[in-house]
Design a protein around this motif. Structure first.
Motif, PDB file in Angstrom:
ATOM      1  N   GLU A 103     -10.749  38.544   5.406  1.00 35.07           N
ATOM      2  CA  GLU A 103     -11.481  37.918   6.515  1.00 35.07           C
ATOM      3  C   GLU A 103     -11.166  36.427   6.558  1.00 35.07           C
ATOM      4  O   GLU A 103     -11.204  35.732   5.528  1.00 35.07           O
ATOM      5  CB  GLU A 103     -12.986  38.112   6.326  1.00 35.07           C
ATOM      6  N   PRO A 152     -11.550  32.530   6.994  1.00 35.46           N
ATOM      7  CA  PRO A 152     -12.703  31.641   6.804  1.00 35.46           C
ATOM      8  C   PRO A 152     -13.050  30.854   8.061  1.00 35.46           C
ATOM      9  O   PRO A 152     -14.178  30.392   8.209  1.00 35.46           O
ATOM     10  CB  PRO A 152     -12.246  30.688   5.697  1.00 35.46           C
ATOM     11  N   THR A 199     -12.540  30.776  12.448  1.00 31.40           N
ATOM     12  CA  THR A 199     -12.174  31.601  13.591  1.00 31.40           C
ATOM     13  C   THR A 199     -11.313  30.797  14.563  1.00 31.40           C
ATOM     14  O   THR A 199     -11.201  29.580  14.448  1.00 31.40           O
ATOM     15  CB  THR A 199     -13.425  32.053  14.353  1.00 31.40           C
ATOM     16  N   LYS A 210      -7.169  27.761   5.765  1.00 32.66           N
ATOM     17  CA  LYS A 210      -7.030  29.225   5.605  1.00 32.66           C
ATOM     18  C   LYS A 210      -6.324  29.548   4.298  1.00 32.66           C
ATOM     19  O   LYS A 210      -6.769  30.417   3.541  1.00 32.66           O
ATOM     20  CB  LYS A 210      -6.239  29.810   6.777  1.00 32.66           C
ATOM     21  N   SER A 227     -16.756  27.179  14.049  1.00 32.98           N
ATOM     22  CA  SER A 227     -15.595  28.022  13.756  1.00 32.98           C
ATOM     23  C   SER A 227     -15.634  28.533  12.327  1.00 32.98           C
ATOM     24  O   SER A 227     -14.733  29.234  11.904  1.00 32.98           O
ATOM     25  CB  SER A 227     -14.309  27.221  13.948  1.00 32.98           C
ATOM     26  N   TRP A 228     -16.664  28.134  11.603  1.00 34.91           N
ATOM     27  CA  TRP A 228     -16.690  28.462  10.174  1.00 34.91           C
ATOM     28  C   TRP A 228     -17.331  29.811   9.912  1.00 34.91           C
ATOM     29  O   TRP A 228     -18.433  30.076  10.355  1.00 34.91           O
ATOM     30  CB  TRP A 228     -17.419  27.356   9.399  1.00 34.91           C
ATOM     31  N   ASN A 229     -16.595  30.609   9.189  1.00 31.66           N
ATOM     32  CA  ASN A 229     -17.062  31.938   8.795  1.00 31.66           C
ATOM     33  C   ASN A 229     -17.665  31.924   7.404  1.00 31.66           C
ATOM     34  O   ASN A 229     -18.109  32.939   6.892  1.00 31.66           O
ATOM     35  CB  ASN A 229     -15.877  32.906   8.805  1.00 31.66           C
ATOM     36  N   SER A 263     -23.567  26.773   9.331  1.00 31.01           N
ATOM     37  CA  SER A 263     -22.851  25.506   9.418  1.00 31.01           C
ATOM     38  C   SER A 263     -23.908  24.426   9.582  1.00 31.01           C
ATOM     39  O   SER A 263     -24.657  24.440  10.552  1.00 31.01           O
ATOM     40  CB  SER A 263     -21.919  25.491  10.631  1.00 31.01           C
TER      41      SER A 263
END
Lengths: 327, 395
Positions: A12, A14, A16, A32, A62-64, B209
């Motif tokens: 997955e 990290p 997006t 990444k 955007s953070w997973n 976040s």
């Protein structure tokens, strides 16, 4: 875990898509590569900078992975706090899963304004990896000089003018890896996103130690360095192949060259790809600066080789800090 | 229940409270006159008396930064500082409040440089007054102890979830040994309870976040929300004080303490330890037939404008006495704040501003008496020529 390029896409990501970095920006690649190298879940502390402002514009992210940003100069300090919380809550049984802590900062937040916080965090021995995404200037604020800006490069605070050939300094740049290694941390290294395997192995090694570690990764910036967005990885590769950005590590006191080009390419091949050095090719004075950069590059390569020789067999595992009593 | 009374300095009293709270993370840098707190707490850490992760950082900037990281990671977090240390934290103070980190900070109120001075006044926290932290100011060591415990509950209340500064005067409180009644360890433990943060950076199931970038389309909303939350926190602050006082037989005022104000015509409004001197001066004036009273402001943020107005509206004259100045401003901070808050009130006493005790300059009963006499004279004349006066300045 062995790194297999074919297996990485099944992990997955990290971060997006949908973040707002510039075309050709190396930072998503670095992040990444770094986080995918970790076998454990990662919690990120980040300095203010390009990737912070472009990856987490409210109300989006955007953070997973769990991500924390506070200020420009304190990525190492906030990550110290996160790691301390992890230790405290683990002791109280409130946290049970293993977590790796990675701090990301640009060169401005690392070499310069965040240097004190970084030094403190490394010296105290927090189990964290600090990764500097080194694009050699303050790119987020518009290409100003930093302590990582090399000799002869143009920036908006070291212009090319009638009497100045871009950045004037005594050395190629502040030697951040040597300085971090001098903190007697378990692991310090220099890497490039073009050599993904070398970089990811370094991340794995760094995370394997029960203490602080540091990696600086070259992050060629299309906007700041003035090159086409499609060339990022090629330029990073050229930096390694010309000796401008040698790949090495300081592992428990032992210096190792981790990638040695069979034959060094002429430095000009790297310099000429970028607008930040264009002026050096237009005058005699500029050509002299190129000669001087070559000398500095050679000096650094010799230095690293000498250090590798001198520290051979050191096995200074005391730097791992594993032997310290649990407090 | 018979509780233990011990002789402790204000700093050690705070350290005792911290020991009993046993926070998850304390990140701290030493600075006179706060140093005794970090030293004493360090002893507890070394002896394993607390379970705290103690992070002895390289600067106050990193101390508060580490506290922010720890707090965001779900840890009960504390720090302490003074003066230049608080000034070095200034940038992060705003971030801690803006990101809603319930950190408790004890600040030993000390003067700011230059010239360098290690002694007491309120310049430091007054310089940080607009950062979004709740401010409580202490009268003595006992209150410093009680406030540290109370502040933990306030900060972590789900309707507040903001950082809190507990201010205590340098040396007058920090280094003076007083009789302090300590609660039992278990009483403190039960009162502060478990910290259950609504989110945590260590919660892998629900990634968050924290510290996002706000463009002009949302920034004002976030800041407006901060004002709303801190303004509304007053109710919780009062409730928690009432609970504490009731449970432990204490009398810690949440908002202010009034002394002989029932029929007062003239009053001094001040904060922290110097109000004791004002009370003694009020007694002397009362013996001369002047109806003098004292208001000790304890809660400075959120500013209790309504409660203060109620306390002063029937006075003839009010002297606002402050241990801080505001350079280039018309008045010192509390005076400006109070007059701003009462801008459209019809019934107001005549007011004057007095700056006193900067950099540890002794504040004497005779100084407070002269202030009372001055405000009486101003009322009798019906005019205020010098709105801000400096008391106890040589030459």
């Amino acid at each position: 875990m062995a790194l297999k390029l074919t297996e990485l896409p099944s992990k997955e990501l990290p971060i997006t898509s949908g973040h707002r970095v510039c075309a050709g920006c190396p930072e998503p690649m670095i992040i990444k590569q770094a986080i995918l190298a970790s076998n454990e879940p990662v919690v990120v502390g980040e300095a203010t900078g390009c990737f912070e402002v472009s990856s987490c514009i409210f109300p989006y992210t955007s953070w997973n992975v769990n991500w924390y940003h506070n200020a420009f100069e304190n990525a190492a300090a906030i990550t110290s706090g996160m790691e301390a919380a992890y230790k405290a809550l683990s002791k109280r049984g409130k946290v049970t899963e293993p977590i790796n802590f990675i701090a990301f900062g640009g060169d401005g937040g690392t070499y310069d304004i965040g240097f004190q916080a970084l030094s403190g965090a490394m010296e105290r021995g927090h189990r964290m990896l600090y990764i500097c995404m080194d694009n050699q200037a303050y790119m987020n604020t518009g290409i100003q000089r930093s302590g990582a800006t090399p000799l002869g490069a143009w920036t908006t605070t070291c212009h090319v003018g009638k009497v100045r050939p871009g950045n004037v300094r005594a050395s190629l740049r502040k030697d951040i890896v040597a300085i971090m290694a001098a903190h007697d941390i378990a692991y310090a290294a220099q890497a490039s996103l073009s050599h993904w395997n070398d970089f990811m192995r370094k991340v794995q090694k760094a995370l394997s130690y029960d203490g602080p570690s540091f990696i600086t990764v070259l992050a060629p910036c299309p906007r700041g360095w003035r090159f086409p967005a499609s060339e990022t990885v090629n330029i990073a590769k050229l930096a390694v192949e010309t000796g401008f950005w040698p790949l090495y590590e300081v592992d428990n006191g032992q210096w190792n060259v981790t990638f040695k080009p069979r034959e060094l390419k002429p430095l000009e091949e790297f310099l000429k790809t970028q607008g930040r050095y264009a002026h050096l090719f237009k005058s005699e004075e500029g050509k002299q600066v190129i000669e001087h950069i070559k000398e500095l590059v050679q000096y650094k390569l010799n230095y690293i080789n000498h250090m590798a020789e001198a520290t051979k067999g050191c096995e200074m595992n005391i730097f791992g800090r594993c032997a310290l009593p649990e407090v | 229940m018979a509780r233990k009374s011990v002789g402790l300095t204000g700093d050690y009293a705070v350290a005792e409270a911290m020991r009993q709270i046993d926070p998850d993370v304390v990140a701290v840098y030493p600075i006179t006159p706060q140093t005794l707190i970090v030293e004493k707490f360090g002893e507890f850490v070394a002896d394993g008396i607390v379970h705290t992760e103690f992070v002895p950082v390289e600067s106050e900037h990193s101390a508060l930064s580490a506290c922010c990281g720890a707090s965001a990671a779900g840890a009960r977090t504390m720090t302490c500082t003074s003066s230049q240390g608080l000034a070095l934290m200034h940038e992060i103070l705003y971030i801690a409040a803006g990101n809603r980190h319930p950190i408790v900070m004890v600040d030993v109120n000390r003067a700011l440089s230059a010239p360098i001075n290690i002694h007491g006044d309120h310049s430091d926290t007054m310089g940080s007054r607009d950062a979004g932290w709740i401010h409580l100011y202490c009268f003595n060591g006992q209150e410093a102890y009680d406030s540290t415990i109370i502040a933990t509950r306030i900060a972590e209340n789900p309707n507040v979830y903001l950082p809190v500064i507990v201010g205590l005067d340098a040396f007058n409180i920090s280094h003076n040994t007083e009789r302090i009644e300590l609660l039992d360890d278990q009483e403190v433990k039960d009162f502060v309870g478990e910290f259950n943060p609504p989110y945590s950076l260590l919660d892998l199931k629900y990634p968050v976040s924290v510290g996002a970038y706000f463009l002009p389309d949302y920034y004002m909303e976030a800041r407006r929300k901060l004002q709303e939350v801190i303004q509304n926190s007053k109710k919780v602050i009062v409730e928690i004080h009432e609970e504490y006082n009731k449970k432990f037989g204490r009398n810690v005022p949440a908002i202010m303490e009034t002394y002989k104000m029932e029929d007062a015509e003239y009053a001094i409004l001040a904060m922290s330890s110097i109000t004791g001197v004002a009370m003694l001066a009020a007694d002397e004036l009362r013996s001369k037939g002047i109806k003098a009273g004292v208001i000790r402001l304890r809660l400075f943020r959120p500013f209790p404008a309504d409660e203060l107005y109620e306390a002063i509206s029937n006075l003839k004259g009010l002297a606002v006495v402050e241990r801080a100045d505001a350079y280039g401003a018309a008045c010192a901070p509390i005076f400006s704040e109070l007059s701003g808050a009462c801008a459209n009130k019809k019934k107001m006493p005549l007011m004057a501003n007095y700056v006193i005790g900067l950099g540890g300059r002794d504040v004497k009963i005779k100084d407070m008496k002269s202030i009372f006499e001055d405000i009486v004279a101003k009322v009798n004349k019906g005019e205020v020529k010098d709105l801000r006066q400096y008391i106890g300045v040589k030459g």
